[in-house]
Design a protein around this motif. Sequence first.
Motif, PDB file in Angstrom:
ATOM      1  N   LEU A   3       0.825  -1.209   0.000  1.00 34.27           N
ATOM      2  CA  LEU A   3       0.000   0.000   0.000  1.00 34.27           C
ATOM      3  C   LEU A   3       0.859   1.259   0.000  1.00 34.27           C
ATOM      4  CD1 LEU A   3      -3.055  -0.890   2.238  1.00 34.27           C
ATOM      5  CD2 LEU A   3      -2.941  -0.670  -0.237  1.00 34.27           C
ATOM      6  N   GLU A   4       2.028   1.188   0.633  1.00 36.20           N
ATOM      7  CA  GLU A   4       2.950   2.326   0.582  1.00 36.20           C
ATOM      8  C   GLU A   4       3.416   2.556  -0.853  1.00 36.20           C
ATOM      9  OE1 GLU A   4       6.133   1.547   3.293  1.00 36.20           O
ATOM     10  OE2 GLU A   4       4.787   1.433   5.010  1.00 36.20           O
ATOM     11  N   PHE A   5       3.707   1.484  -1.559  1.00 29.18           N
ATOM     12  CA  PHE A   5       4.140   1.607  -2.949  1.00 29.18           C
ATOM     13  C   PHE A   5       2.984   2.098  -3.819  1.00 29.18           C
ATOM     14  CE2 PHE A   5       5.472  -0.174  -7.131  1.00 29.18           C
ATOM     15  CZ  PHE A   5       6.618   0.586  -7.266  1.00 29.18           C
ATOM     16  N   LEU A   6       1.776   1.630  -3.537  1.00 30.65           N
ATOM     17  CA  LEU A   6       0.602   2.116  -4.261  1.00 30.65           C
ATOM     18  C   LEU A   6       0.437   3.619  -4.045  1.00 30.65           C
ATOM     19  CD1 LEU A   6      -1.863   1.374  -6.002  1.00 30.65           C
ATOM     20  CD2 LEU A   6      -3.101   0.925  -3.876  1.00 30.65           C
ATOM     21  N   GLN A   7       0.675   4.069  -2.825  1.00 32.16           N
ATOM     22  CA  GLN A   7       0.608   5.503  -2.511  1.00 32.16           C
ATOM     23  C   GLN A   7       1.652   6.272  -3.324  1.00 32.16           C
ATOM     24  OE1 GLN A   7      -1.652   6.893  -0.368  1.00 32.16           O
ATOM     25  NE2 GLN A   7      -0.899   8.911  -0.866  1.00 32.16           N
ATOM     26  N   GLN A   8       2.865   5.739  -3.416  1.00 36.78           N
ATOM     27  CA  GLN A   8       3.909   6.379  -4.213  1.00 36.78           C
ATOM     28  C   GLN A   8       3.493   6.480  -5.679  1.00 36.78           C
ATOM     29  OE1 GLN A   8       7.561   4.237  -3.746  1.00 36.78           O
ATOM     30  NE2 GLN A   8       7.673   4.618  -1.545  1.00 36.78           N
ATOM     31  N   LEU A   9       2.937   5.394  -6.191  1.00 34.22           N
ATOM     32  CA  LEU A   9       2.486   5.405  -7.584  1.00 34.22           C
ATOM     33  C   LEU A   9       1.392   6.434  -7.803  1.00 34.22           C
ATOM     34  CD1 LEU A   9       2.363   1.565  -8.334  1.00 34.22           C
ATOM     35  CD2 LEU A   9       4.036   3.218  -9.187  1.00 34.22           C
ATOM     36  N   SER A  10       0.539   6.627  -6.801  1.00 32.71           N
ATOM     37  CA  SER A  10      -0.576   7.567  -6.948  1.00 32.71           C
ATOM     38  C   SER A  10      -0.102   9.015  -7.042  1.00 32.71           C
ATOM     39  CB  SER A  10      -1.569   7.414  -5.792  1.00 32.71           C
ATOM     40  OG  SER A  10      -1.061   7.968  -4.594  1.00 32.71           O
ATOM     41  N   HIS A  11       1.104   9.284  -6.557  1.00 37.80           N
ATOM     42  CA  HIS A  11       1.638  10.649  -6.600  1.00 37.80           C
ATOM     43  C   HIS A  11       2.499  10.923  -7.831  1.00 37.80           C
ATOM     44  CE1 HIS A  11       0.037  11.766  -2.748  1.00 37.80           C
ATOM     45  NE2 HIS A  11       0.603  10.718  -2.172  1.00 37.80           N
ATOM     46  N   GLY A  12       2.740   9.888  -8.630  1.00 43.28           N
ATOM     47  CA  GLY A  12       3.570  10.053  -9.814  1.00 43.28           C
ATOM     48  C   GLY A  12       2.741  10.054 -11.084  1.00 43.28           C
ATOM     49  N   LYS A  13       3.450  10.148 -12.184  1.00 39.25           N
ATOM     50  CA  LYS A  13       2.793  10.129 -13.492  1.00 39.25           C
ATOM     51  C   LYS A  13       2.719   8.705 -14.025  1.00 39.25           C
ATOM     52  CE  LYS A  13       3.904  14.725 -15.076  1.00 39.25           C
ATOM     53  NZ  LYS A  13       4.355  15.532 -16.208  1.00 39.25           N
ATOM     54  N   ALA A  14       1.704   8.466 -14.791  1.00 39.96           N
ATOM     55  CA  ALA A  14       1.551   7.172 -15.470  1.00 39.96           C
ATOM     56  C   ALA A  14       1.490   7.451 -16.965  1.00 39.96           C
ATOM     57  CB  ALA A  14       0.288   6.467 -14.996  1.00 39.96           C
ATOM     58  N   PRO A  15       1.997   6.582 -17.778  1.00 33.56           N
ATOM     59  CA  PRO A  15       2.625   5.310 -17.430  1.00 33.56           C
ATOM     60  C   PRO A  15       4.020   5.524 -16.858  1.00 33.56           C
ATOM     61  CG  PRO A  15       2.695   5.624 -19.789  1.00 33.56           C
ATOM     62  CD  PRO A  15       1.929   6.776 -19.221  1.00 33.56           C
ATOM     63  N   ARG A  16       4.479   4.515 -16.132  1.00 38.00           N
ATOM     64  CA  ARG A  16       5.791   4.559 -15.487  1.00 38.00           C
ATOM     65  C   ARG A  16       6.464   3.211 -15.671  1.00 38.00           C
ATOM     66  NH1 ARG A  16       6.712   5.448  -9.023  1.00 38.00           N
ATOM     67  NH2 ARG A  16       8.883   4.846  -8.998  1.00 38.00           N
ATOM     68  N   THR A  17       7.738   3.241 -16.027  1.00 35.51           N
ATOM     69  CA  THR A  17       8.512   2.019 -16.204  1.00 35.51           C
ATOM     70  C   THR A  17       9.329   1.750 -14.954  1.00 35.51           C
ATOM     71  OG1 THR A  17       8.646   2.380 -18.586  1.00 35.51           O
ATOM     72  CG2 THR A  17      10.270   0.881 -17.619  1.00 35.51           C
ATOM     73  N   LEU A  18       9.271   0.512 -14.484  1.00 38.26           N
ATOM     74  CA  LEU A  18      10.003   0.095 -13.295  1.00 38.26           C
ATOM     75  C   LEU A  18      11.060  -0.925 -13.691  1.00 38.26           C
ATOM     76  CD1 LEU A  18       6.848  -0.478 -11.090  1.00 38.26           C
ATOM     77  CD2 LEU A  18       8.271   1.563 -11.167  1.00 38.26           C
ATOM     78  N   THR A  19      12.256  -0.788 -13.116  1.00 40.95           N
ATOM     79  CA  THR A  19      13.338  -1.707 -13.462  1.00 40.95           C
ATOM     80  C   THR A  19      13.907  -2.439 -12.252  1.00 40.95           C
ATOM     81  OG1 THR A  19      14.955   0.082 -13.317  1.00 40.95           O
ATOM     82  CG2 THR A  19      14.021  -0.380 -15.504  1.00 40.95           C
ATOM     83  N   GLU A  20      13.614  -1.962 -11.053  1.00 40.56           N
ATOM     84  CA  GLU A  20      14.124  -2.612  -9.845  1.00 40.56           C
ATOM     85  C   GLU A  20      13.307  -3.873  -9.553  1.00 40.56           C
ATOM     86  OE1 GLU A  20      16.842  -1.752  -8.124  1.00 40.56           O
ATOM     87  OE2 GLU A  20      17.134  -0.187  -9.632  1.00 40.56           O
ATOM     88  N   PRO A  21      13.974  -5.007  -9.320  1.00 43.03           N
ATOM     89  CA  PRO A  21      13.243  -6.258  -9.077  1.00 43.03           C
ATOM     90  C   PRO A  21      12.218  -6.171  -7.942  1.00 43.03           C
ATOM     91  CG  PRO A  21      15.555  -6.723  -9.464  1.00 43.03           C
ATOM     92  CD  PRO A  21      15.424  -5.231  -9.366  1.00 43.03           C
ATOM     93  N   ASP A  22      12.553  -5.506  -6.839  1.00 34.20           N
ATOM     94  CA  ASP A  22      11.597  -5.380  -5.731  1.00 34.20           C
ATOM     95  C   ASP A  22      10.357  -4.597  -6.147  1.00 34.20           C
ATOM     96  OD1 ASP A  22      13.222  -6.828  -4.053  1.00 34.20           O
ATOM     97  OD2 ASP A  22      14.063  -5.067  -3.040  1.00 34.20           O
ATOM     98  N   GLU A  23      10.556  -3.525  -6.911  1.00 36.54           N
ATOM     99  CA  GLU A  23       9.420  -2.731  -7.387  1.00 36.54           C
ATOM    100  C   GLU A  23       8.557  -3.534  -8.354  1.00 36.54           C
ATOM    101  OE1 GLU A  23      11.057   0.866  -9.030  1.00 36.54           O
ATOM    102  OE2 GLU A  23      11.031   1.854  -7.069  1.00 36.54           O
ATOM    103  N   ILE A  24       9.187  -4.311  -9.222  1.00 34.92           N
ATOM    104  CA  ILE A  24       8.445  -5.132 -10.179  1.00 34.92           C
ATOM    105  C   ILE A  24       7.622  -6.176  -9.439  1.00 34.92           C
ATOM    106  CG2 ILE A  24       8.666  -6.813 -12.055  1.00 34.92           C
ATOM    107  CD1 ILE A  24      11.216  -5.204 -12.904  1.00 34.92           C
ATOM    108  N   ASN A  25       8.215  -6.816  -8.438  1.00 28.91           N
ATOM    109  CA  ASN A  25       7.480  -7.816  -7.656  1.00 28.91           C
ATOM    110  C   ASN A  25       6.295  -7.192  -6.936  1.00 28.91           C
ATOM    111  OD1 ASN A  25       9.164  -9.911  -8.433  1.00 28.91           O
ATOM    112  ND2 ASN A  25      10.511  -9.678  -6.673  1.00 28.91           N
ATOM    113  N   THR A  26       6.490  -6.021  -6.352  1.00 29.12           N
ATOM    114  CA  THR A  26       5.390  -5.338  -5.663  1.00 29.12           C
ATOM    115  C   THR A  26       4.311  -4.938  -6.656  1.00 29.12           C
ATOM    116  OG1 THR A  26       6.944  -4.527  -3.998  1.00 29.12           O
ATOM    117  CG2 THR A  26       4.803  -3.452  -4.109  1.00 29.12           C
ATOM    118  N   LEU A  27       4.707  -4.498  -7.831  1.00 31.63           N
ATOM    119  CA  LEU A  27       3.749  -4.148  -8.878  1.00 31.63           C
ATOM    120  C   LEU A  27       2.901  -5.362  -9.255  1.00 31.63           C
ATOM    121  CD1 LEU A  27       2.898  -1.835 -10.860  1.00 31.63           C
ATOM    122  CD2 LEU A  27       4.461  -2.884 -12.499  1.00 31.63           C
ATOM    123  N   LEU A  28       3.527  -6.523  -9.343  1.00 38.55           N
ATOM    124  CA  LEU A  28       2.793  -7.742  -9.681  1.00 38.55           C
ATOM    125  C   LEU A  28       1.813  -8.130  -8.578  1.00 38.55           C
ATOM    126  CD1 LEU A  28       5.644  -9.820 -11.347  1.00 38.55           C
ATOM    127  CD2 LEU A  28       3.701  -8.708 -12.479  1.00 38.55           C
TER     128      LEU A  28
END
Length: 74
Positions: A3-28
Motif C-alpha cells: 500500500l505504501e508503494f501504491l501511494q507512491q504510484l498515486s503521486h507520480g505520473k503514469a505510465p511509469r517504467t520500473l526496473t528494480e526487481p523489488d518494485e516489479i514484484n510489488t507491482l505484480l
Amino acid sequence: MCLEFLQQLSHGKAPRTLTEPDEINTLLVLRAAGYVAAFTLRSSQNGESREWGRFLAITPRGREALAESASEAN
C-alpha cells in the motif's frame, strides 16, 4: 509495503517504467490484487535477461484501498 508503494504510484505520473526487481514484484502483487493496471516485459540478449514493469493506472479498487488506508491512519 504494497500500500505504501501504491501511494507512491498515486503521486507520480503514469505510465511509469520500473526496473528494480523489488518494485516489479510489488507491482505484480498490486496487479494480482486488482489495484493497478500493469504488465511486465522480459528480454534476453547476449545471454543476459532483463525485466521491466510497466505501471499504467490505479484501478477503482486501488483507489478504494488508498482511501481506506488513509481513513485508518487518521
